[in-house]
Write a protein that holds these residues in place. Sequence first.
Motif, mmCIF file in Angstrom:
data_model
loop_
_atom_site.group_PDB
_atom_site.id
_atom_site.type_symbol
_atom_site.label_atom_id
_atom_site.label_comp_id
_atom_site.label_asym_id
_atom_site.label_seq_id
_atom_site.Cartn_x
_atom_site.Cartn_y
_atom_site.Cartn_z
ATOM 1 N N ARG A 259 0.826 -1.214 0.000
ATOM 2 C CA ARG A 259 0.000 0.000 0.000
ATOM 3 C C ARG A 259 0.857 1.260 0.000
ATOM 4 O O ARG A 259 0.586 2.215 -0.723
ATOM 5 C CB ARG A 259 -0.901 0.013 1.239
ATOM 6 N N ARG A 262 2.514 1.816 -3.315
ATOM 7 C CA ARG A 262 1.529 2.364 -4.249
ATOM 8 C C ARG A 262 1.292 3.856 -3.960
ATOM 9 O O ARG A 262 1.334 4.687 -4.872
ATOM 10 C CB ARG A 262 0.202 1.594 -4.094
ATOM 11 N N ASP A 263 1.075 4.188 -2.680
ATOM 12 C CA ASP A 263 0.763 5.574 -2.319
ATOM 13 C C ASP A 263 1.914 6.523 -2.649
ATOM 14 O O ASP A 263 1.693 7.682 -3.005
ATOM 15 C CB ASP A 263 0.448 5.678 -0.820
ATOM 16 N N LEU A 287 -4.877 -4.734 -1.991
ATOM 17 C CA LEU A 287 -4.184 -3.878 -2.960
ATOM 18 C C LEU A 287 -5.043 -3.596 -4.193
ATOM 19 O O LEU A 287 -4.819 -2.633 -4.920
ATOM 20 C CB LEU A 287 -2.870 -4.539 -3.393
ATOM 21 N N ALA A 290 -3.683 -2.516 -7.785
ATOM 22 C CA ALA A 290 -2.246 -2.263 -7.576
ATOM 23 C C ALA A 290 -1.456 -3.554 -7.365
ATOM 24 O O ALA A 290 -0.234 -3.560 -7.485
ATOM 25 C CB ALA A 290 -2.050 -1.338 -6.380
ATOM 26 N N PHE A 420 2.211 -2.317 -8.390
ATOM 27 C CA PHE A 420 1.677 -1.264 -7.519
ATOM 28 C C PHE A 420 1.096 -0.101 -8.301
ATOM 29 O O PHE A 420 1.181 1.064 -7.899
ATOM 30 C CB PHE A 420 2.736 -0.803 -6.513
ATOM 31 N N GLY A 421 0.548 -0.430 -9.453
ATOM 32 C CA GLY A 421 -0.225 0.546 -10.205
ATOM 33 C C GLY A 421 0.585 1.649 -10.822
ATOM 34 O O GLY A 421 0.037 2.685 -11.235
ATOM 35 N N GLN A 422 1.929 1.478 -10.895
ATOM 36 C CA GLN A 422 2.743 2.581 -11.455
ATOM 37 C C GLN A 422 2.963 2.410 -12.948
ATOM 38 O O GLN A 422 3.099 1.320 -13.430
ATOM 39 C CB GLN A 422 4.094 2.638 -10.744
#
Lengths: 422, 295
Positions: A259, A262-263, A287, A290, A420-422
Amino acid sequence: MNPLHASFDRRSLFRFGGAAAVAVAAGSSLAACSAPGTTEEVLRLGVMMPMSGTNALLGQASWEGVEMAVADRNERGGVAGKRVEVVLADVPDVNAATSEARRLVFNNNIKLGLGTYSSSLSTAASEVFARTGNSFVELGAVAAGITDRGYPRVYRINPASTKQTEQALKFTAEVLAPQLGKKPADLKLMMVHEDSNYGQSVTASADTNADALGMSFADHEAYSAKQTDLSSTVARIKQAVPDVILAVSYASDAVLLGRQMRDAGVKVGAFIGIGGGYTLQEFGDALGSAAEGVYDCDFPQPRLSPDAAPELAGFLERYEKKYNKFPSSGYPQGNYAGTSYVLDILELTGGSDDPDVFHEAALKYEAPNSQSVNTWGYKMGPNNQNERSEDYIMQWQDNELVTVFPTEVAVSEPKHTSPFGQ
Amino acid sequence: MTFLIQALVAGLLLGGVYALVAVGLNIIFGVVKITNFAHGELVMIAMYFTWFLYTSWSVNPYVSLLIVTPIMFISGVLLQKFILEPMQDSSANMKIFVTLGLSVFLQNFALFLFGGQFRTVTVGWAEQSITVGGVSATYGRVIAFVVAILLVVALFWMMKRTMLGKALGAIAEDRDTARMLGIPVKRYYMVAMGLGAALTGIAGVLIIPFQAAYPLVGAHYTLMAFVVVVLGGLGNMTGALIGGLFLGVIETLTGTYIDPALQQVAVFAVFIVVLIVRPQGIFGGSARNAEVGLK
């Protein structure tokens, strides 16, 4: 006076509560003993798992595998005509592991102990069994030291951390390096690990394995799994900009690390989580999108090629019927496979749990990989470490953890997705 | 420079969470004089309540503040009435044993009810980051930080300007004299415990958007809240806020610039030094009246 108070005052309430507590405790103890009045022969095993405390989630999942294996065997007539009974001990921490192991050995006269999921707990519990001349079989803990201490009656059926990191780095060299357009030796590797015996043992194995493959870790980041904030660790990862991260975590810290990465918008080429934390469905759920693309190197999971484990479908059907859920990790499977092998060995001993007889049978017994529910076979190697158990690489794809490596057990291709969604 | 500012911001936001948890403990400690080792478990209960409302009825966690806070207030009152009040005149050790026992009981009861799984609540916008000059933070953590500050200001005002606050302050100063002056001490103990528990409710609700709920989640918060309260000065609200922020910054800077594995070492090194040099805490009064009331 209120008539209710007259008949059921505070003291009576405590007395009633105390009696109820004793009755519940007695009931659960009796459940582990043979039914009174029967003459059936019984073989008793001691099982130590963290059923409460920090490791309870995967401890309970591990116990489910043991419980199912014993129930299935008893349904088929037990072991050498004996019904198998289990005395379960909750070992939430190292002190409990030591004292419960002693209780099982000295009070319950248990000669064969199984357990324990956690490396720290296993080290403590197996020490008691080994020093009292009894047998201990580890089904889930990975620290190399468990079988490397030279105790002849301590066995391990699951793979050790050395195999885990070997698989992760083999995957890194063979699959991730070409995906990232670099030679394996040019990859910037980073090890992020929780700082207990487990994390340190896996990290030491990873360093050795990396050397053998001509790679090396540029950074090692240790943290405490008890932290509720990992922003410092995440900041250091962000600054290091690694190509590949190997992360060793338990369950809650795996979610927290994911988390916070990701943040913070941390970009990495690939992320391989080692062990249980990244295996759990809760990780994928927490998640969400992510988690997509995050790899996990761990025991074989339910979603693997049916050709590699023909017994898996039947296991999953029985598991879902018994527990009313799909396994949230590979731990029930792994412990089922390990316990089944222990019962096979006991069949070979004619139902004897004598440590010497068990030892001879444990070294003699062999099983092919296709026999179990998770592809693990059985053949004891040096230091009583099973040579036929493996870890595989899984990846989170569409909120499911699917096996992607090696190809013979895979159900999907590894997808090159930045985690992680990047 | 951005790296340093990012670390400082992360530390302040973490400190805000510690302060949020610690202010409730401070009220209980200051007024009821109970070292509540189950304080973190109250935070854990609030987190589970919020998760339950979210999964069962899709109640937004920030809306559930209106439900969870009163429930936790009542829980605190009941806790005081039925468990702590009978122990009020016992030795400090007995009170510690009772709250420790309660802590273990609540952890294992949660394990029995919910299993060891990690229960998370997803609030899309709270997980989004706000970025200023390359320094980022999620809205969820910023809200927790802001609320921590607002709560401390509100509590400070309440203690100084309301009859309730003055009564609590009087009890904290001298329970026996307050009783002789006609203040119903037992009733105010319940109010103080209720307030402390309500504050844990607010903390639990605000934490769950970025921290999963599980049976042992409260243990770390209990420990850190005690450190914050002792650092800031027992019973001192401003001290709890500044102590929390200070601790968060120490922890994060140590982790970022030295080693994350040394974060707890640094925190407790500072804690021990403060206890030796200034046992009443940074914002406490003189050492002799270290346990005196709410300021």
